[in-house]
Write an enzyme that holds these catalytic residues in place. Sequence first.
Site, PDB file in Angstrom:
ATOM      1  N   SER A 137     100.104 -53.339  36.919  1.00  0.00           N
ATOM      2  CA  SER A 137      99.857 -53.190  38.353  1.00  0.00           C
ATOM      3  C   SER A 137     100.387 -54.419  39.059  1.00  0.00           C
ATOM      4  CB  SER A 137      98.358 -53.050  38.619  1.00  0.00           C
ATOM      5  OG  SER A 137      98.059 -53.213  40.003  1.00  0.00           O
ATOM      6  N   TYR A 193      89.609 -55.689  37.818  1.00  0.00           N
ATOM      7  CA  TYR A 193      90.800 -54.849  37.672  1.00  0.00           C
ATOM      8  C   TYR A 193      92.048 -55.711  37.487  1.00  0.00           C
ATOM      9  CZ  TYR A 193      94.337 -51.331  38.799  1.00  0.00           C
ATOM     10  OH  TYR A 193      95.421 -50.483  38.768  1.00  0.00           O
TER      11      TYR A 193
END
Length: 254
Positions: free
Chosen positions: A138, A151
Site C-alpha cells: 500500500s 495498517y
Amino acid sequence: MLKLENKVAIITGGGSGIGRAIAELFAAEGAFVHILDLNVSGAQAVVDGIQNTGGNAKVHACNVANQEEVISIVGAIGRVDVLVNNAGIAHVGNLENCQEADFEKVFAVNVKGAYNTLFAVVPGMKANGGGAILNLASIAAVVGISDRFAYSMSKGAIYAMSMSVARDYMAHNIRSNSISPARVHTPFVDGFIAKNYPGKEEEMFAKLSSSQPIGRMAKPEEIAKLALFLCSEDAAFITGNDYPIDGGFIKLNN
C-alpha cells in the site's frame, strides 16, 4: 496466447474487491485459480462466475493466519506457479487508539497471513523450477497516512518481505514483487463510509476520491491488470520491486 495458460494460481482474499478482480482476470487468462478466503459464500460466487464463463477455479475455506490450515491447503493443491497475497484487514486509529488486540489482529491477518502462504508455497516453487509472487502492499508502506498506524505497519512489513524473498530466491527462478495502491473503490470502502459517516456518504466519498491527485479512486480491475503483468512472463526480468498504482498520490500530493 493467454498470459497465464496452464498456470496454477493461489489468490488469498479473492472473494471480493481487488482479490475478486485479480481472480477473474487470471482465470480469463488461462490460470486455474484457487481462492483462499474466510468468506466462503463470496468466494464461491466468484468461482461460479469464473466457471460460467469457461474458466477454472476453486474455493478453499481458509484463515490465512492459521499456518496449519494454509500448509494443508497448499499441500492439497500441489503445484503452484503464482501466489498473490491479497487478504488483509484495516484498522482506523493512530498509535494511542490502537489497542493491543487491534494491533495483533491486523498483524495476524496482514503480516502472518502473508508469511504463512509464502512459507507454504516457496518450497514447492523451488522444487518446480520457479514461480511468481505478488504481495499487495500500500502507499501506506512508504508515506504517512493519518489514523492508519496498525495498517501502515502491516503494509510496511509486506513491502519488506517481498524484497527479502526476491533476494533470497532469485537463484531459484522465483520472482517476488509488491504493488502499492492508493484508495481503490471496493465494497469495503462503501461499507467503511456507511459505517463511519452515516448521512455523509456522498461527501466523504468525494473527499476520499479527491485525495488522489488524479481525482478519483482506482478501480479493482486496474489493480488486477498490473497484477497480471507482474505475474506473467511479460515481467520475466522484473523482481524485487514495488509498484505504486496511486493516481499520483506519492509523488504529486504536495
